[in-house]
Design an enzyme around this catalytic site. Structure first.
Site, PDB file in Angstrom:
ATOM      1  N   ASP A  30       0.862  -1.189   0.000  1.00  0.00           N
ATOM      2  CA  ASP A  30       0.000   0.000   0.000  1.00  0.00           C
ATOM      3  C   ASP A  30       0.896   1.236   0.000  1.00  0.00           C
ATOM      4  OD1 ASP A  30      -3.251   0.243   0.851  1.00  0.00           O
ATOM      5  OD2 ASP A  30      -2.045   2.086   0.869  1.00  0.00           O
ATOM      6  N   GLU A 151     -13.932  -9.694  -7.697  1.00  0.00           N
ATOM      7  CA  GLU A 151     -14.235 -10.196  -6.358  1.00  0.00           C
ATOM      8  C   GLU A 151     -15.716 -10.004  -6.071  1.00  0.00           C
ATOM      9  OE1 GLU A 151     -15.175  -8.314  -3.699  1.00  0.00           O
ATOM     10  OE2 GLU A 151     -15.153  -6.404  -4.771  1.00  0.00           O
ATOM     11  N   GLU A 155     -18.929  -6.640   2.323  1.00  0.00           N
ATOM     12  CA  GLU A 155     -18.392  -6.112   3.568  1.00  0.00           C
ATOM     13  C   GLU A 155     -19.209  -6.691   4.721  1.00  0.00           C
ATOM     14  OE1 GLU A 155     -17.976  -1.863   3.698  1.00  0.00           O
ATOM     15  OE2 GLU A 155     -17.119  -1.843   1.685  1.00  0.00           O
ATOM     16  N   LYS A 204     -18.925  -8.992 -13.236  1.00  0.00           N
ATOM     17  CA  LYS A 204     -18.959  -8.240 -11.975  1.00  0.00           C
ATOM     18  C   LYS A 204     -20.046  -7.152 -12.000  1.00  0.00           C
ATOM     19  CE  LYS A 204     -18.225  -6.524  -8.110  1.00  0.00           C
ATOM     20  NZ  LYS A 204     -17.231  -6.438  -7.102  1.00  0.00           N
ATOM     21  N   GLY A 257     -27.164   1.073  -0.252  1.00  0.00           N
ATOM     22  CA  GLY A 257     -26.091   2.072  -0.312  1.00  0.00           C
ATOM     23  C   GLY A 257     -24.762   1.363  -0.321  1.00  0.00           C
ATOM     24  N   CYS A 260     -20.354   0.149  -3.259  1.00  0.00           N
ATOM     25  CA  CYS A 260     -20.392  -0.675  -4.478  1.00  0.00           C
ATOM     26  C   CYS A 260     -21.644  -0.480  -5.331  1.00  0.00           C
ATOM     27  CB  CYS A 260     -20.245  -2.135  -4.106  1.00  0.00           C
ATOM     28  SG  CYS A 260     -18.714  -2.456  -3.217  1.00  0.00           S
TER      29      CYS A 260
HETATM   30  C1  UGA Z   1     -21.869  -5.851  -2.701  1.00  0.00           C
HETATM   31  C2  UGA Z   1     -22.156  -7.256  -3.260  1.00  0.00           C
HETATM   32  O1  UGA Z   1     -23.144  -7.904  -2.469  1.00  0.00           O
HETATM   33  C3  UGA Z   1     -20.863  -8.101  -3.284  1.00  0.00           C
HETATM   34  O2  UGA Z   1     -21.117  -9.353  -3.894  1.00  0.00           O
HETATM   35  C4  UGA Z   1     -19.800  -7.339  -4.075  1.00  0.00           C
HETATM   36  O3  UGA Z   1     -18.577  -8.046  -4.109  1.00  0.00           O
HETATM   37  C5  UGA Z   1     -19.567  -5.977  -3.431  1.00  0.00           C
HETATM   38  O4  UGA Z   1     -20.808  -5.245  -3.440  1.00  0.00           O
HETATM   39  C6  UGA Z   1     -18.525  -5.242  -4.231  1.00  0.00           C
HETATM   40  O5  UGA Z   1     -18.779  -4.903  -5.391  1.00  0.00           O
HETATM   41  O6  UGA Z   1     -17.397  -5.070  -3.741  1.00  0.00           O
HETATM   42  P1  UGA Z   1     -21.585  -4.805  -0.258  1.00  0.00           P
HETATM   43  O7  UGA Z   1     -21.616  -3.468  -0.926  1.00  0.00           O
HETATM   44  O8  UGA Z   1     -20.524  -5.088   0.743  1.00  0.00           O
HETATM   45  O9  UGA Z   1     -21.481  -5.993  -1.340  1.00  0.00           O
HETATM   46  O10 UGA Z   1     -22.975  -4.964   0.511  1.00  0.00           O
HETATM   47  P2  UGA Z   1     -24.351  -5.778   0.318  1.00  0.00           P
HETATM   48  O11 UGA Z   1     -24.449  -6.814   1.355  1.00  0.00           O
HETATM   49  O12 UGA Z   1     -24.516  -6.214  -1.067  1.00  0.00           O
HETATM   50  O13 UGA Z   1     -25.421  -4.632   0.659  1.00  0.00           O
HETATM   51  C7  UGA Z   1     -25.533  -3.446  -0.143  1.00  0.00           C
HETATM   52  C8  UGA Z   1     -26.686  -2.598   0.311  1.00  0.00           C
HETATM   53  O14 UGA Z   1     -27.931  -3.217   0.021  1.00  0.00           O
HETATM   54  C9  UGA Z   1     -26.713  -2.282   1.810  1.00  0.00           C
HETATM   55  O15 UGA Z   1     -27.038  -0.917   1.997  1.00  0.00           O
HETATM   56  C10 UGA Z   1     -27.807  -3.186   2.342  1.00  0.00           C
HETATM   57  O16 UGA Z   1     -28.418  -2.681   3.502  1.00  0.00           O
HETATM   58  C11 UGA Z   1     -28.757  -3.203   1.163  1.00  0.00           C
HETATM   59  N1  UGA Z   1     -29.648  -4.395   1.122  1.00  0.00           N
HETATM   60  C12 UGA Z   1     -29.107  -5.634   0.944  1.00  0.00           C
HETATM   61  C13 UGA Z   1     -31.022  -4.230   1.215  1.00  0.00           C
HETATM   62  O17 UGA Z   1     -31.553  -3.106   1.358  1.00  0.00           O
HETATM   63  N2  UGA Z   1     -31.822  -5.349   1.138  1.00  0.00           N
HETATM   64  C14 UGA Z   1     -31.311  -6.591   0.962  1.00  0.00           C
HETATM   65  O18 UGA Z   1     -32.106  -7.557   0.889  1.00  0.00           O
HETATM   66  C15 UGA Z   1     -29.920  -6.732   0.866  1.00  0.00           C
END
Ligand code: UGA
Length: 429
Positions: A30, A151, A155, A204, A257, A260
């Site tokens: 890094d 990937e 999170e 992706k 939110g 990603c």
């Molecule tokens: C997301 C994808 O799920 C991962 O597969 C991907 O690798 C990652 O982006 C990335 O591109 O790096 P992440 O942003 O960590 O992962 O979080 P998520 O668990 O997907 O949640 C995203 C948002 O959706 C959160 O604000 C969560 O509260 C919301 N959410 C999720 C909902 O409102 N309802 C749901 O049923 C699921």
């Protein structure tokens, strides 16, 4: 195998650590000297369940080291992973300057054949640009292969997602790097898809957009449930048990939110536009997501009427549970909107309070979730932390001037809340 990860953000650090955990020899690079120092001394710059223990274990075993020298990282390994940020630009397109810079740095340090793997989320055809860049800036003119290996970690669940992936995608231009890539991933026992680089890059963006689409779909259904008296959780269960649909990512709430989904949707819409396709479906996904927050704020103002000088307790600041990340957090967005209307906020999050302070200075930060409601007119649930389900409802009810709760994540049982005397407003129920 000897592997180098460039970039120790969520993706780089978790990936590097998990690679070490399965026995590879890993160097994490890094350019942030303070971060490298912190990691070298056993500190972790992010909160991610299970990560700290794993980092410590693999550092102690001598399989995981940190440096701020890209040249050192390139020389020590056969396979170099790029895991640097690809932030959004104001027009929705992706800023690829970190990728370009790292590609040049790798090229400058290469003296033998290397496999350069892109792990960052990038627009389709970035692999072609990385290949051209390395060719141009490599004085030693050595052979190399560029691979796309997106990937899919979430999170808050990153270690689990990495150790037990649903699939591994490997995008290549020739067969030469395939054996090494398979060897890296064999210990993870996941299906491996070998494809071309453009398809891997598209997988992706297509995956994240589809997941965001699922969330907007259920949020749209939630609006209809509210208009008809149906229950969105029952509907989600009813459609989700169909294996073709699946129950996951069908939780209605205040919208998605994070660093990603919002960024990747904008990027994918922009990429499509550049290729001559108007991706209106995804524009609608964005619109529904924005509307979902508007509808929730309206629920609050419809009930509390004037927000000026009202005290509101907010549980949750992170963009979702199990993380301290507040980037593009719907919870922070909601807090800012309530503040704009003149509300005074008492806020709590199990992990994200420090990081939230920069975005939300003018709020009272409360360490104990059970003390948030004190002196407030209402309480709001903004993040789906499991521990909020254990809120002392009796104490909260007595602390509030009126027992009003706006549950933006449907954590509580509506019938039970009403039986306990709450004025309880949730989403789609
Ligand atoms: C997301 C994808 O799920 C991962 O597969 C991907 O690798 C990652 O982006 C990335 O591109 O790096 P992440 O942003 O960590 O992962 O979080 P998520 O668990 O997907 O949640 C995203 C948002 O959706 C959160 O604000 C969560 O509260 C919301 N959410 C999720 C909902 O409102 N309802 C749901 O049923 C699921």
């Amino acid at each position: 195998m000897k592997l180098t990860l460039i970039g120790t953000g969520y993706v780089g650090l978790v990936t590097g650590t998990c690679f070490a955990e399965v026995g590879h020899q890993v160097v994490c690079v890094d350019n942030d000297a303070a971060k490298v120092k912190l990691l070298q001394s056993g500190g972790i710059p992010i909160y991610e369940p299970g990560l700290e223990e794993l980092v410590k274990k693999n550092v102690a075993a001598g399989r995981l080291t940190f440096t701020n020298s890209t040249a050192e990282g390139v020389q020590k390994s056969d396979v170099i992973f790029i895991a640097v940020p690809t932030p959004p630009q104001p027009d929705g397109s992706v800023d690829l300057s970190f990728i370009e810079k790292v590609a040049r740095d790798i090229a400058a340090a290469m003296t033998t054949y290397k496999i350069v793997v892109d792990k960052s989320t990038v627009p389709v055809r970035t692999g072609e640009k990385v290949t051209e860049t390395i060719k141009r800036y490599c004085p030693a003119k050595v052979d190399f292969d560029v691979v796309s290996n997106p990937e899919f970690l979430r999170e808050g669940f990153a270690v689990g997602d990495l150790m037990k992936p649903d699939r591994v995608v490997i995008g290549v231009r020739s067969q030469r790097p395939v054996a090494a890539m398979k060897e890296i991933y064999t210990p993870f026992n996941a299906p491996i898809i070998v494809t071309d680089i453009n398809s891997a890059e598209l997988i992706k963006h297509a995956a994240n957009s589809f997941l965001a689409l699922k969330i907007s779909y259920i949020n749209a259904i939630a609006a209809i449930c509210e208009a008809t008296g149906a229950n969105v959780q029952e509907v989600a269960q009813g459609i989700g048990l169909d294996e073709r649909i699946g129950r996951r990512f069908l939780n209605a709430g205040i919208g998605f939110g994070g660093s990603c989904f919002p960024k990747d949707l904008s990027a994918f819409i922009k990429i499509a536009e550049q290729m001559g396709y108007d991706f209106r479906l995804l524009k609608e996904v964005q619109r529904i997501n924005a509307d979902q927050m508007n509808r929730f704020v309206k629920k609050i103002t419809d009930t509390l009427w004037v927000l000026k000088d009202k005290k509101i307790g907010v549980l949750g600041l992170a963009f979702k549970q199990n993380t301290d990340d507040v980037r593009s957090s719907p919870a922070i967005d909601l807090c800012q909107r309530l503040q704009k209307e003149g509300a005074k906020l008492r806020v709590h999050d199990p992990k994200a309070m420090d990081k939230a302070k920069a975005a939300l200075a003018d709020a009272t930060y409360v360490d104990d979730m059970n003390a948030v409601a004190e002196g407030c007119d209402a309480i709001v649930i903004a993040t789906e932390w499991d521990e909020f389900k254990k809120l002392d409802l009796e104490r909260a009810r007595k602390s509030l001037s009126h027992p009003i709760m706006f549950d933006g994540r449907n954590l509580f049982d509506r019938v039970e809340m009403e039986r306990l005397g709450w004025i309880y407003k949730s989403v789609g129920r």
